[in-house]
Design a protein around this motif. Structure first.
Motif, PDB file in Angstrom:
ATOM      1  N   LEU A   1      10.040  -2.721  -3.493  1.00  0.00           N
ATOM      2  CA  LEU A   1       9.118  -2.673  -4.109  1.00  0.00           C
ATOM      3  C   LEU A   1       7.556  -2.843  -3.953  1.00  0.00           C
ATOM      4  N   ALA A   2       6.420  -2.276  -4.371  1.00  0.00           N
ATOM      5  CA  ALA A   2       5.406  -1.876  -4.082  1.00  0.00           C
ATOM      6  C   ALA A   2       4.058  -2.725  -4.732  1.00  0.00           C
ATOM      7  N   SER A   3       2.980  -3.293  -3.642  1.00  0.00           N
ATOM      8  CA  SER A   3       1.917  -4.164  -4.291  1.00  0.00           C
ATOM      9  C   SER A   3       0.964  -3.136  -3.180  1.00  0.00           C
ATOM     10  N   TYR A   4      -0.126  -3.363  -4.642  1.00  0.00           N
ATOM     11  CA  TYR A   4      -1.808  -2.792  -3.150  1.00  0.00           C
ATOM     12  C   TYR A   4      -2.106  -3.657  -2.203  1.00  0.00           C
ATOM     13  N   HIS A   5      -2.389  -3.069  -1.092  1.00  0.00           N
ATOM     14  CA  HIS A   5      -2.286  -3.952  -0.101  1.00  0.00           C
ATOM     15  C   HIS A   5      -3.150  -4.885  -0.471  1.00  0.00           C
ATOM     16  N   VAL A   6      -2.469  -5.981   0.465  1.00  0.00           N
ATOM     17  CA  VAL A   6      -3.873  -7.215   0.775  1.00  0.00           C
ATOM     18  C   VAL A   6      -5.067  -6.882   1.782  1.00  0.00           C
ATOM     19  N   SER A   7      -5.820  -5.454   2.271  1.00  0.00           N
ATOM     20  CA  SER A   7      -7.160  -5.303   3.116  1.00  0.00           C
ATOM     21  C   SER A   7      -8.029  -5.800   1.768  1.00  0.00           C
ATOM     22  N   ARG A   8      -9.467  -6.300   2.939  1.00  0.00           N
ATOM     23  CA  ARG A   8      -9.959  -6.796   1.970  1.00  0.00           C
ATOM     24  C   ARG A   8     -11.164  -5.681   1.063  1.00  0.00           C
TER      25      ARG A   8
ATOM     26  N   GLY B   1       0.748  -1.574  -0.117  1.00  0.00           N
ATOM     27  CA  GLY B   1      -0.235  -0.012   0.348  1.00  0.00           C
ATOM     28  C   GLY B   1       0.687   1.390   0.039  1.00  0.00           C
ATOM     29  N   ARG B   2      -0.319   2.194  -0.323  1.00  0.00           N
ATOM     30  CA  ARG B   2       0.744   3.681  -0.477  1.00  0.00           C
ATOM     31  C   ARG B   2       1.249   3.766   1.040  1.00  0.00           C
ATOM     32  N   VAL B   3       0.699   4.321   1.505  1.00  0.00           N
ATOM     33  CA  VAL B   3       0.965   4.355   3.055  1.00  0.00           C
ATOM     34  C   VAL B   3       2.017   3.720   3.582  1.00  0.00           C
ATOM     35  N   ALA B   4       2.633   2.272   3.229  1.00  0.00           N
ATOM     36  CA  ALA B   4       3.471   1.901   3.529  1.00  0.00           C
ATOM     37  C   ALA B   4       5.016   1.763   3.006  1.00  0.00           C
ATOM     38  N   LEU B   5       4.514   1.993   1.717  1.00  0.00           N
ATOM     39  CA  LEU B   5       5.870   2.785   1.377  1.00  0.00           C
ATOM     40  C   LEU B   5       6.304   4.366   1.547  1.00  0.00           C
ATOM     41  N   GLU B   6       5.395   5.117   1.300  1.00  0.00           N
ATOM     42  CA  GLU B   6       5.865   5.895   1.969  1.00  0.00           C
ATOM     43  C   GLU B   6       6.535   5.716   3.165  1.00  0.00           C
TER      44      GLU B   6
ATOM     45  N   ALA C   1      10.107  11.306  -6.116  1.00  0.00           N
ATOM     46  CA  ALA C   1      10.639  10.451  -7.449  1.00  0.00           C
ATOM     47  C   ALA C   1      10.419   8.965  -6.722  1.00  0.00           C
ATOM     48  N   HIS C   2       9.461   8.815  -5.864  1.00  0.00           N
ATOM     49  CA  HIS C   2       8.974   7.177  -6.560  1.00  0.00           C
ATOM     50  C   HIS C   2       7.701   6.948  -6.073  1.00  0.00           C
ATOM     51  N   PRO C   3       7.232   7.138  -6.407  1.00  0.00           N
ATOM     52  CA  PRO C   3       5.298   7.421  -6.711  1.00  0.00           C
ATOM     53  C   PRO C   3       4.799   5.371  -6.350  1.00  0.00           C
ATOM     54  N   PHE C   4       3.718   5.648  -6.036  1.00  0.00           N
ATOM     55  CA  PHE C   4       3.271   4.135  -5.532  1.00  0.00           C
ATOM     56  C   PHE C   4       2.204   3.788  -6.557  1.00  0.00           C
TER      57      PHE C   4
END
Length: 220
Positions: A187-194, A152-157, A169-172
């Motif tokens: 690396l980044a992925s969408y979060h595994v949320s419901r 997820g975005r928050v985790a990446l940031e 310089a490192h968009p999600f």
């Protein structure tokens, strides 16, 4: 006491964020779900292989998942999605995670940007900043880590802040891949949320593809 035990002991005594303390303990006290079960109701430390080469970095504990079980991605829909895929990728000894079991992660460590369940799964900037100190300590206990997979975005940031990298310089985006110093990777992925998995925004195939890429980069 080893370093992980000392970290766990310090983290689980943390009461720095009044809003999060009230929420995690309030959920445990009212038990709007899972009646009859005891709740962890403390900050949730990471879980996994101390020699991990791959770190999965999420957002925060779920109110009735790891806030109840004390293990990241356990007891909720996110864990029900994640652990079977870790097992399929050869990174977990079992496809399900239950409190008190003997599940082992193989070369993988799970943790999160915030260690207490936040209301609405939305930690504040101040809460993220407070928890960043725990992130620095915990990631410092994983000297073999070569790949960091942000969910997820928050985790990446949060990881970009940790590594001192500019967010602009490192968009999600799902599948993002950014080099880090010393031959490491982010690396980044969408979060595994419901919300993501039940709407089809993140499918098993999509996540497994990113997970296997991270595994290969980590040399696992």
């Amino acid at each position: 006491m080893n370093r992980f035990d000392a970290f766990r002991q310090s983290l689980t005594a943390c009461r720095l964020c009044p809003r999060l303390v009230a929420w995690r303990e309030g959920v445990a006290g009212t038990k709007r779900a899972h009646w009859g079960e005891s709740y962890w109701a403390r900050p949730v430390p990471g879980f996994g292989d101390p020699q991990a080469r791959l770190v999965l970095f999420g957002l925060a504990p779920g109110a009735h998942g790891s806030n109840r079980t004390g293990r990241p991605f356990t007891g909720d829909a996110s864990g029900a999605f994640l652990y079977p895929l870790l097992h399929q990728a050869g990174l977990s000894s079992k496809p399900e995670s239950e409190p008190g079991d003997d599940l082992r992660l193989l070369g993988v460590y799970l943790t999160a940007a915030v260690r207490c369940a936040p209301p609405g799964n939305k930690p504040t900037r101040e809460e993220l900043l407070a928890c960043s100190a725990w992130t620095r300590v915990e990631l410092g206990l994983l000297p073999e880590a070569r790949v960091y997979l942000a969910l997820g975005r928050v985790a990446l940031e949060a990881l970009l802040d940790h590594f001192g990298l500019k967010k602009s310089a490192h968009p999600f985006f799902h599948g993002a891949h950014y080099p880090l110093p010393q031959g490491r990777h982010l690396l980044a992925s969408y979060h595994v949320s419901r919300q993501n998995t039940q709407t089809g925004r993140l499918t098993r195939e999509m996540f497994l593809e990113v997970l296997l890429r991270a595994k290969a980069l980590a040399g696992l």
